[in-house]
Scaffold this active site. Sequence first.
Site, PDB file in Angstrom:
ATOM      1  N   SER A 136       0.863  -1.179   0.000  1.00 20.97           N
ATOM      2  CA  SER A 136       0.000   0.000   0.000  1.00 20.97           C
ATOM      3  C   SER A 136       0.898   1.226   0.000  1.00 20.97           C
ATOM      4  O   SER A 136       2.068   1.152   0.443  1.00 20.97           O
ATOM      5  CB  SER A 136      -0.886   0.009   1.245  1.00 20.97           C
ATOM      6  OG  SER A 136      -1.559   1.245   1.398  1.00 20.97           O
ATOM      7  N   TYR A 149      -2.361  -0.538  10.527  1.00 14.64           N
ATOM      8  CA  TYR A 149      -2.313  -0.876   9.110  1.00 14.64           C
ATOM      9  C   TYR A 149      -1.035  -0.329   8.477  1.00 14.64           C
ATOM     10  O   TYR A 149      -0.340  -1.030   7.742  1.00 14.64           O
ATOM     11  CB  TYR A 149      -3.548  -0.311   8.406  1.00 14.64           C
ATOM     12  CG  TYR A 149      -3.643  -0.638   6.935  1.00 14.64           C
ATOM     13  CD1 TYR A 149      -4.090  -1.890   6.518  1.00 14.64           C
ATOM     14  CD2 TYR A 149      -3.325   0.309   5.962  1.00 14.64           C
ATOM     15  CE1 TYR A 149      -4.190  -2.198   5.171  1.00 14.64           C
ATOM     16  CE2 TYR A 149      -3.419   0.021   4.619  1.00 14.64           C
ATOM     17  CZ  TYR A 149      -3.861  -1.236   4.223  1.00 14.64           C
ATOM     18  OH  TYR A 149      -3.963  -1.532   2.889  1.00 14.64           O
TER      19      TYR A 149
END
Length: 253
Positions: A136, A149
């Site tokens: 990501s 995250y």
Amino acid sequence: MIALNFHGQTAVISGGLEGIGKAIADLLHLGGANVVVGDIGVRARQQGDRSLLVHTDVACRADAEALIADAVSTFGAVDILVNNCGVSAMSPLEAMSDSDWQRILDVNLKGTAYLSQAAIRVMRPRQAGRIINIASQAGKNGYRLMGQYVASKHAVLGLTKVMAIELAGDNILVNAVCPGIVETAMKWRERVEGALLRGLTAGEIYTEDCSQVPLGRTAQPGDVANVVAFLASPLSSYMTGQAINVTGGMTMH
């Protein structure tokens, strides 16, 4: 098209029932690959035309190993592994729970490692393979309310680099893809949860998201799948240890 010529190859995709994972599975299958999807949402093993769906919890080493074994017993090999499965949670730093920490690290980081370890044992004797980790832009930047995250995706990029170095001599290429803001069910849930924490609406956060992207729009899952197909193809044969942004220009490093 050389980038879509995957005939005779077998690709394993974790978390491939929806969103980015489904787009990847569909594109590789369109290119001729045998596609094996491991997903916790699969209720019963299903085999179709060059396809296999298997119930898999990537956070469980036994499940990860069973998925790779099933791919080999069904199609004879694993040529491409896409570690796509991932989860997130929205929370300010001081409220991050132990259960969220455990779940996110178990799925995002340990799940990637478990599947990779199992796939490497199959790829190494053949001296060939591609491992593509879906990280990501959160693996390169910090984002409010997403500490766990962000930490997990930074770790995925670190693991990608180590794997690339250790496996280069076996002709196993390991790269990561770093999506930006992608329109998936998980992203919408993050907007809803983030909106409650920030006193906004999910629609306002969507507008905010779009305003941060130089290309003026958020991504669709297919935008990410296209880059995965490139990394899985002969066109990327001199690339390993890379973290490729698919962010519409939002992240440029």
